[in-house]
Scaffold this motif. Sequence first.
Motif, mmCIF file in Angstrom:
data_model
loop_
_atom_site.group_PDB
_atom_site.id
_atom_site.type_symbol
_atom_site.label_atom_id
_atom_site.label_comp_id
_atom_site.label_asym_id
_atom_site.label_seq_id
_atom_site.Cartn_x
_atom_site.Cartn_y
_atom_site.Cartn_z
ATOM 1 N N VAL A 134 0.827 -1.212 0.000
ATOM 2 C CA VAL A 134 0.000 0.000 0.000
ATOM 3 C C VAL A 134 0.861 1.263 0.000
ATOM 4 O O VAL A 134 0.374 2.343 -0.317
ATOM 5 C CB VAL A 134 -0.975 0.028 1.208
ATOM 6 C CG1 VAL A 134 -1.984 -1.095 1.112
ATOM 7 C CG2 VAL A 134 -0.231 -0.012 2.535
ATOM 8 N N PHE A 135 2.147 1.113 0.336
ATOM 9 C CA PHE A 135 3.061 2.254 0.291
ATOM 10 C C PHE A 135 3.943 2.218 -0.961
ATOM 11 O O PHE A 135 5.006 2.836 -0.997
ATOM 12 C CB PHE A 135 3.924 2.300 1.559
ATOM 13 C CG PHE A 135 3.138 2.685 2.789
ATOM 14 C CD1 PHE A 135 2.876 4.014 3.072
ATOM 15 C CD2 PHE A 135 2.649 1.710 3.641
ATOM 16 C CE1 PHE A 135 2.139 4.368 4.181
ATOM 17 C CE2 PHE A 135 1.913 2.054 4.769
ATOM 18 C CZ PHE A 135 1.647 3.390 5.040
ATOM 19 N N GLY A 136 3.466 1.509 -1.967
ATOM 20 C CA GLY A 136 4.239 1.377 -3.198
ATOM 21 C C GLY A 136 4.434 2.682 -3.946
ATOM 22 O O GLY A 136 5.323 2.789 -4.797
ATOM 23 N N SER A 137 3.628 3.691 -3.662
ATOM 24 C CA SER A 137 3.783 4.988 -4.338
ATOM 25 C C SER A 137 4.861 5.845 -3.681
ATOM 26 O O SER A 137 5.236 6.889 -4.216
ATOM 27 C CB SER A 137 2.456 5.748 -4.329
ATOM 28 O OG SER A 137 2.016 5.988 -3.003
ATOM 29 N N GLU A 138 5.341 5.414 -2.512
ATOM 30 C CA GLU A 138 6.418 6.122 -1.835
ATOM 31 C C GLU A 138 7.725 5.351 -2.027
ATOM 32 O O GLU A 138 7.733 4.245 -2.543
ATOM 33 C CB GLU A 138 6.081 6.309 -0.354
ATOM 34 C CG GLU A 138 4.786 7.100 -0.152
ATOM 35 C CD GLU A 138 4.575 7.526 1.286
ATOM 36 O OE1 GLU A 138 5.571 7.878 1.953
ATOM 37 O OE2 GLU A 138 3.412 7.509 1.734
ATOM 38 N N SER A 139 8.825 5.952 -1.603
ATOM 39 C CA SER A 139 10.138 5.371 -1.892
ATOM 40 C C SER A 139 10.906 5.028 -0.632
ATOM 41 O O SER A 139 10.826 5.739 0.383
ATOM 42 C CB SER A 139 10.953 6.356 -2.737
ATOM 43 O OG SER A 139 12.220 5.824 -3.062
ATOM 44 N N ARG A 140 11.610 3.911 -0.694
ATOM 45 C CA ARG A 140 12.532 3.467 0.347
ATOM 46 C C ARG A 140 11.840 3.178 1.675
ATOM 47 O O ARG A 140 10.936 2.363 1.732
ATOM 48 C CB ARG A 140 13.690 4.449 0.504
ATOM 49 C CG ARG A 140 14.473 4.721 -0.777
ATOM 50 C CD ARG A 140 15.141 3.492 -1.332
ATOM 51 N NE ARG A 140 16.278 3.109 -0.492
ATOM 52 C CZ ARG A 140 16.839 1.908 -0.513
ATOM 53 N NH1 ARG A 140 16.375 0.973 -1.320
ATOM 54 N NH2 ARG A 140 17.869 1.636 0.260
ATOM 55 N N TYR A 141 12.225 3.875 2.753
ATOM 56 C CA TYR A 141 11.717 3.552 4.089
ATOM 57 C C TYR A 141 11.161 4.806 4.768
ATOM 58 O O TYR A 141 11.775 5.360 5.683
ATOM 59 C CB TYR A 141 12.841 2.946 4.941
ATOM 60 C CG TYR A 141 13.493 1.748 4.298
ATOM 61 C CD1 TYR A 141 12.855 0.517 4.263
ATOM 62 C CD2 TYR A 141 14.758 1.856 3.717
ATOM 63 C CE1 TYR A 141 13.446 -0.580 3.658
ATOM 64 C CE2 TYR A 141 15.369 0.758 3.124
ATOM 65 C CZ TYR A 141 14.709 -0.449 3.095
ATOM 66 O OH TYR A 141 15.296 -1.536 2.499
ATOM 67 N N PRO A 142 10.000 5.271 4.349
ATOM 68 C CA PRO A 142 9.470 6.518 4.896
ATOM 69 C C PRO A 142 8.991 6.371 6.343
ATOM 70 O O PRO A 142 8.504 5.327 6.751
ATOM 71 C CB PRO A 142 8.286 6.830 3.973
ATOM 72 C CG PRO A 142 7.861 5.492 3.442
ATOM 73 C CD PRO A 142 9.132 4.704 3.300
ATOM 74 N N GLU A 143 9.158 7.446 7.096
ATOM 75 C CA GLU A 143 8.542 7.537 8.413
ATOM 76 C C GLU A 143 7.075 7.901 8.211
ATOM 77 O O GLU A 143 6.747 8.756 7.386
ATOM 78 C CB GLU A 143 9.218 8.619 9.256
ATOM 79 C CG GLU A 143 10.656 8.317 9.616
ATOM 80 C CD GLU A 143 11.264 9.408 10.490
ATOM 81 O OE1 GLU A 143 10.493 10.206 11.074
ATOM 82 O OE2 GLU A 143 12.502 9.455 10.595
ATOM 83 N N ILE A 144 6.195 7.253 8.959
ATOM 84 C CA ILE A 144 4.769 7.544 8.823
ATOM 85 C C ILE A 144 4.132 7.706 10.199
ATOM 86 O O ILE A 144 4.678 7.258 11.207
ATOM 87 C CB ILE A 144 4.020 6.443 8.037
ATOM 88 C CG1 ILE A 144 3.970 5.144 8.842
ATOM 89 C CG2 ILE A 144 4.633 6.226 6.655
ATOM 90 C CD1 ILE A 144 2.907 4.189 8.370
ATOM 91 N N ASP A 145 2.986 8.316 10.211
ATOM 92 C CA ASP A 145 2.156 8.412 11.402
ATOM 93 C C ASP A 145 1.113 7.302 11.326
ATOM 94 O O ASP A 145 0.684 6.916 10.237
ATOM 95 C CB ASP A 145 1.488 9.785 11.449
ATOM 96 C CG ASP A 145 0.779 10.033 12.769
ATOM 97 O OD1 ASP A 145 -0.394 9.588 12.887
ATOM 98 O OD2 ASP A 145 1.373 10.633 13.668
#
Length: 258
Positions: free
Chosen positions: A184-195
């Motif tokens: 589901v985080f395929g649109s972001e890159s690498r290892y993002p920090e999330i809330d």
Amino acid sequence: MIFTDQLNKQLSLKEIPKRIVSLVPSQTELLVDLGLRDAIVGVTKFCIHPPDLRKEKTIVGGTKNVNIGKIMALQPDIILCNKEENSLEIVESLKGIAPVHISDIYNLDDAFELFKMYGYIFKVEEKVSLLISKIKEERSRFQSIVKNQPKRKAAYFIWRNPWMVAASNTFIDAMLREANFSNVFGSESRYPEIDLSHPKLNEADIIMLSSEPYPFKNKHIKELKGLFPEKTIQLVDGELFSWYGSRLQKSYNYFNDI
């Protein structure tokens, strides 16, 4: 002899390396499974497979912080690194000791390319060929099982405080696809920090908590269940999603289990 690593950098070796320092756990295990255990002289404290290896080899530090003096004293013929695991500063500090080979892995094809490079460098081409064939057989068997099953949507956590997930352009993302999941985080890159209020988490059918690098436990399942009571939240073996060496032989049976 001139060889090329996965950053397309050349290294020169006079003969087959007989003294190896490996600074990447998955690559250390790969070397052992290729019959090169006796040639390994130095490993990291995270090189836990096979479990008794660290008792007989010199531990030169971690993947992010190595003891240059210890490595120099081992007089290696080659030092094996990885672009993600080992910093540029570490790699630069090692170049005066021995030729440094750097891997750069984002998918299964990259892993197989590394296997073949090691086969050529250490003259174990036949063993490499057998290993690749075994992994491909396991992959084909798994794909035949799931070919008519829909992909489930997954969020894959690698860290807590701050919460971090594996996104695109990572080997974990590639292995999620191999396991018949969509990230589901395929649109972001690498290892993002999330809330934990991130809307993408609401899209996930399953929230995976990896055993590494953060050691998620059952208490963290309970923590997230309080926020996502309708979601499947599961501890997963991070080695079988992120180790790109010979451990890949075990990944597809594990994917079938989960």
